[in-house]
Enzyme design. Structure first.
Site, PDB file in Angstrom:
ATOM      1  N   GLU A 434      78.972  50.846  69.872  1.00 24.96           N
ATOM      2  CA  GLU A 434      78.710  49.906  70.956  1.00 24.96           C
ATOM      3  C   GLU A 434      79.711  50.047  72.102  1.00 24.96           C
ATOM      4  O   GLU A 434      80.385  49.097  72.488  1.00 24.96           O
ATOM      5  CB  GLU A 434      78.681  48.481  70.401  1.00 24.96           C
ATOM      6  CG  GLU A 434      77.475  48.291  69.491  1.00 24.96           C
ATOM      7  CD  GLU A 434      77.420  46.942  68.805  1.00 24.96           C
ATOM      8  OE1 GLU A 434      76.320  46.396  68.657  1.00 24.96           O
ATOM      9  OE2 GLU A 434      78.489  46.442  68.389  1.00 24.96           O
ATOM     10  N   GLU A 513      72.522  50.186  61.630  1.00 24.15           N
ATOM     11  CA  GLU A 513      72.685  48.780  61.247  1.00 24.15           C
ATOM     12  C   GLU A 513      71.291  48.171  61.133  1.00 24.15           C
ATOM     13  O   GLU A 513      70.445  48.385  62.006  1.00 24.15           O
ATOM     14  CB  GLU A 513      73.513  47.994  62.272  1.00 24.15           C
ATOM     15  CG  GLU A 513      74.947  48.460  62.405  1.00 24.15           C
ATOM     16  CD  GLU A 513      75.737  47.690  63.468  1.00 24.15           C
ATOM     17  OE1 GLU A 513      75.319  46.566  63.834  1.00 24.15           O
ATOM     18  OE2 GLU A 513      76.756  48.226  63.944  1.00 24.15           O
TER      19      GLU A 513
END
Length: 1015
Positions: A434, A513
């Site tokens: 991220e 994820e």
């Protein structure tokens, strides 16, 4: 002296030694772990805003002087985090997920910058200064976040990269005998902008510190690259001076000894008879690489990682990742490593069919990877990088695309790869997490590709596939994941144009994820696994995440609880979003983990009946490598929950053990079902013998088949019409007052009252995606439509504050009828409830008809009733699904049978109190009072064959919803029995999809049919 190093955007400075492997060497070394002298300053000396932070007369770097007096300082253990020491004496932890806990003004940090000064003395042997020593190096394995080092008053350098190793050359600063090491650690620095991982900010020297004597003629670095393609290959890379040769490679078990007389002689070595390494069969060979001056010990696993088209292969076979994201976190130690705990963590993963780990979002302690090699896991090794806080700025100023940060980012990747390159378990490198996208990430990928061609490069943020090798996403919905799998060329992928979408569809797909495991949940794990089965391009994924990050804390009166964001009075924080693990902070596995274990089990079982009525068992070995010779199949037959027969089968077929990728069907012995009641056949796959991670008999998966014959309809009392006269006061075990139940089986009770409310789960409170309302769930790439959280909708509808209005109480022959209407203040919508109590023989029947009015535009959390019981009601046994809680989209691990537990055992102690303890498909439940049977309730299916569930709790759902932590629940006044005709699913909307429509509870009429008697 300048303090500009704190805001320097580079990778560190001074006498830094080039990154190299973390090696087991016989060269002399000295651990500097232990008690250090320590003081904490509120700000960094030498910065413009530091003011008079130092004592009068103390210069900025006087602390480095050998004459400096630290006798008044405290002592602090190394490794540790200072904010976890001395009950807050040195500050408190801070939790943020995305937010930076300081102004976003890179590379600057606030004046309030806690700074820890560490000092310790140590003795260095005289022999280390003889001609046989080439250099003395000082190694730090982990320091958060930036630090300056002095030895004997001499400045050595500045280290950066909290979870990355850094070595310094201290040869010129050390002397025989007593020496002084001083380290100044700053909590905030420019590096903090690169370390915005979803975890606690925990400053300090939290990993090992070691001094090493590098010998003349030693081995600076060793990399033994291994491959396997039926035979093995070792491709060595030896970093050493020419004078270190000859160098000898030995692998005793393979009878291998190769001597290289010079660097030019170092060449690949082929080995014919070698067994491959895999996560299932982690075959390791002890090896050594030696010069005359130093010997390095390694453990080799032979395997080849390769991408062929859209297939990710190890040793030529496709890998399915049934993985977890794992932070380094411990309730007491924070990120300080403990090998015994790490080994048990990995063993627990193996016991729950976890085969892969993404090291979110940084390299773990190096010993952890030794254990992963040994026990067997596929590992995505991730660099220490996350800049998520720049997302709020639409990535303006993001270090990932700013040339000023390039060296720091590439250096971080270099230290990641170099430290851990010898590990067989690592099958992919990951650039970080991220951090948007940009030229610096592309440079990290380019460096990695140039350095190591044997492993692909991963980074989820590279949506277009410009510089990475696999297509990776997080939390893609079921419809979107289906589209990715089926090669839907009409759908553009996230962030991609048509050409980029086509490129990504040619690559292996993983969910780095998914199924966010926060609180009670996640639901619908099986939907993702069904897609993995269906589409070859899909390679599984990594659950977010393995463990809750709670910090063990105590209230003023000594009550223990696990703290989350906000519990330490942080200025900004992200609450309990740090409590999103498949295991709780105390390592208790959640029901969600049991569900995951069953769904992803590599030994898949299915029971069917053939035309002759005999049971057949299909066994599929979905493993990557190993056959099923280590598996025993145990079957049992139960009549109404009581075992009446059992036996064992092997998984052998006509050609021996069931091989990986194969399946077979076995015929079970003839089973006679009971003429009345229920007969269930259950089969478990269990381990034949003990392993390094589980005992013999450990279950891997289970399946069931209902063999019950059709049953005649139950003779339910005919609905009766009211008769004249007063409603009865007593009906069997029940007494009433004006139609209200007041006792059952001799004890005071209240109810049943309608209950639509449940204490919102973290997923009920979440808005990770939109909601699945009446719209097609496939629109918006399956992300739902923008909507408030379910919890907000429920509260706005007043489901937590329904009031009752009794419309009618009427006498029936041998019974009574109560009609009520429930609604919330300021609401026009209501629910009509009719209770019909009838005594038939010695059985008390209760039929409850629940009918919502028109106009409810929402989903209900539950449709059921609540009974308030005496507090001495302390447990239950039941026949139904169990033994753990279950919900409509989380039923795979539930087994129909007889189960039981105390009130505490029936519920899960989630870090934030929420809905828990629902047990589905109940036939009967028997409540205990002070451990002895008290009341039995039998539940019959409704007209559609649907059975109710139950939960038993110390607090009402309303009380639970208001408590931030378990210890803040009010003192229990009663035990509360909930009998639910239906429950809403769980989903994973805390950070993912809403409850899939198939498992959502829309307002509808429901009926409960119960028989009640004293136990």
């Amino acid at each position: 002296m300048s303090s500009s190093y704190i805001t320097d955007q580079g990778p560190g400075s001074g006498l830094r030694v080039p990154a190299r492997s973390w090696l087991n060497s016989d060269a002399p070394s000295l651990s500097l772990n232990g008690d250090w002298r320590f003081r904490l300053l509120p700000t960094a000396p030498g910065t413009p805003g530091a003011g008079s932070v130092l004592a009068t007369g103390e210069t900025v770097e006087a602390v480095a002087s050998e004459s400096f007096d630290d006798s008044s300082w405290d002592t602090l253990a190394v490794p540790s985090h200072w904010v976890l020491a001395e009950d807050g004496k040195y500050g408190r932890p801070i939790y943020t997920n995305v937010q930076y806990p300081f102004p976003i003004d890179p590379p600057f940090v606030p004046d309030a910058n806690p700074t820890g000064d560490y000092r310790r003395t140590f003795d260095v042997p005289d022999s280390w200064f003889e001609s046989t020593t080439a250099a003395l190096t000082l190694r730090f394995d982990g320091v958060e976040s930036r630090y300056k080092v002095w030895v004997n008053g001499v400045e050595i350098g500045v280290g950066s990269g909290s979870r990355l190793a850094q070595e310094f050359d201290v040869s010129e600063a050390l002397r025989p005998g007593k020496n002084l090491l001083v380290v100044r650690v700053h909590q905030w620095s420019a590096a903090s902008y690169l370390e915005d991982q979803d975890q606690w900010w925990l400053p300090g020297i939290f990993r090992d510190v070691k001094l090493q004597a590098r010998p003349v003629g030693g081995l600076t670095d060793v990399w033994l690259r291994t491959d396997w393609s039926g035979s093995g290959t070792i491709t060595p890379e030896i970093t050493a001076d020419p004078a270190a040769f000859p160098v000898t490679l030995r692998v005793p078990e393979l009878g291998l000894e190769v001597i290289w007389d010079s660097p030019a002689d170092v060449a690949p070595v082929s080995i014919d008879a070698v067994e491959p390494w895999s996560a299932e069969v982690p075959r390791l060979y002890d090896a050594s690489v030696s010069s005359a001056a130093e010997s390095i010990s390694l453990r080799l696993g032979f395997r080849t990682v390769k991408i062929v088209g859209d297939q990710f292969l190890v040793n030529g076979r496709k890998v399915i990742f049934h993985g977890v994201n794992r932070h380094e976190t411990n309730a007491d130690r924070g990120r300080v490593f403990d090998e015994a705990s790490a080994r048990e963590d990995l063993a627990l993963m193996k016991r729950f069919n976890v085969n892969a780990i993404r090291t979110s979002h940084y390299p773990p302690h190096p010993r952890f990877l030794d254990l992963a090699d040994e026990l067997g896991f596929w590992v995505i090794l991730e660099c220490d990088l996350e800049t998520h806080g720049f997302h709020a700025l639409k990535w303006v100023g993001n270090p990932s695309d700013d040339p000023a940060w390039r060296d720091a980012l590439v250096d971080r990747m270099e230290r990641t790869v170099e430290r851990d390159k010898n590990h067989a378990s690592i099958v992919m490198w990951s650039l970080g997490n991220e951090s948007g996208t940009g030229a610096n990430l592309a440079a990290m990928a380019a460096w990695t590709h140039a350095r190591d061609l044997s492993r692909p490069v991963h980074y989820e943020g590279d949506y277009t596939g410009a510089y990475t090798d696999v297509y990776s996403r997080m939390y893609s919905s079921i419809p979107e994941t289906d589209s990715i799998g089926r090669n839907d060329s009409h759908a553009l992928l996230l962030g991609c144009n048509a050409i980029e979408s086509a490129r990504q569809r040619t690559r292996p797909f993983i969910l780095c994820e998914y199924v966010h495991a926060m609180g009670n949940g996640p639901g619908a794990i099986d939907q993702y696994e069904d897609l993995v089965d269906k589409y070859p391009r899909l390679h599984g994924g990594f659950v977010w995440e393995w463990r809750d990050h709670g910090i063990r804390t105590r209230t003023a009166d000594g009550t223990e609880f696990f703290a989350y964001g906000g519990d330490f009075d942080e200025v900004i924080h992200d609450g309990n979003f740090v409590m999103d693990g498949m295991i709780l902070s105390d390592s208790t596995p959640t029901p969600g983990l049991f569900e995951y274990k069953q769904i992803v089990s590599p030994i898949r079982l299915a029971l069917t009946l053939n035309a002759e009525g005999n049971a057949g068992l299909t066994v599929a070995n979905l493993r990557h490598t190993s056959d099923a010779s280590d598996v025993v199949l145990r079957w049992r037959v139960e009549h109404n929950g009581t075992r009446v027969d059992a036996g064992e089968l092997t998984t052998d077929g006509a050609n021996g053990p069931l091989q990986a990728g194969d399946s077979l069907t076995l015929t079970l012995p003839t089973i006679v079902a009971a003429a009345e009641g229920e007969t269930w056949l259950s089969v478990e796959a269990v381990l034949r013998e003990a392993t390094a991670w589980a005992p013999a008999g450990h279950p891997l998966s289970e399946t069931q088949l209902d063999l019950s014959p059709a049953q005649p309809p139950l003779r339910v009392p005919r609905p009766a019409s009211p008769i004249a006269g007063a409603a009865p006061v007593e009906l069997g075990p029940a007494t009433f007052d004006a139609g209200s139940l007041v006792t059952l089986a001799g004890l005071p009770v209240a109810g049943p009252r309608l209950e639509l409310w449940r204490a919102p789960t973290d997923n009920d409170k979440g808005q990770g995606f939109g909601a699945y309302g009446p719209e097609d769930p496939w629109i918006n790439s399956g992300r739902g439509v923008p909507a408030p959280s379910s919890a907000v909708v429920w509260q706005q509808a007043g489901l937590d504050r329904l009031t009752r209005r009794v419309e009618d109480v009427a006498a029936l022959p041998q019974g009574l009828r109560v009609r009520s209407r429930y609604a919330a203040a300021n609401s026009e919508h209501d629910v009509a409830v009719e209770e019909n109590w009838q005594l038939s023989g010695d059985e008390l029947w209760l039929r409850i008809d629940i009918a919502p009015s028109a106009g409810w535009d929402l989903v209900f959390p539950r449709i059921g009733v609540r009974l308030d019981l005496p507090s001495e009601v302390d447990g239950a046994s039941w026949f139904g699904a169990g033994p753990r809680e279950s919900y409509p989209d989380s039923l795979h691990s539930a087994v129909v049978g007889t189960h039981g537990g105390s009130l505490e055992e029936l519920n899960v102690n989630y870090a934030r109190p929420q809905e828990t303890g629902h047990h589905s498909d109940v036939r009967w439940v028997e409540l205990s009072r002070d451990g002895a049977p008290w009341l039995r309730i039998e539940a019959d299916p409704d007209a559609l064959g649907r059975r109710p569930g139950f939960s038993l709790a110390k607090n009402t759902a309303q009380e639970v919803a208001l408590a931030p932590h378990p210890h803040e629940l009010p003192e229990s006044q009663h035990s509360y029995l909930y009998l639910d005709a239906a429950q809403h699913g769980l989903g994973s909307r805390a950070c993912g999809p809403d409850v899939w429509p198939d498992f959502a509870l829309r307002p509808e009429a429901r009926t409960l049919v119960l028989r009640i008697r004293a136990a």
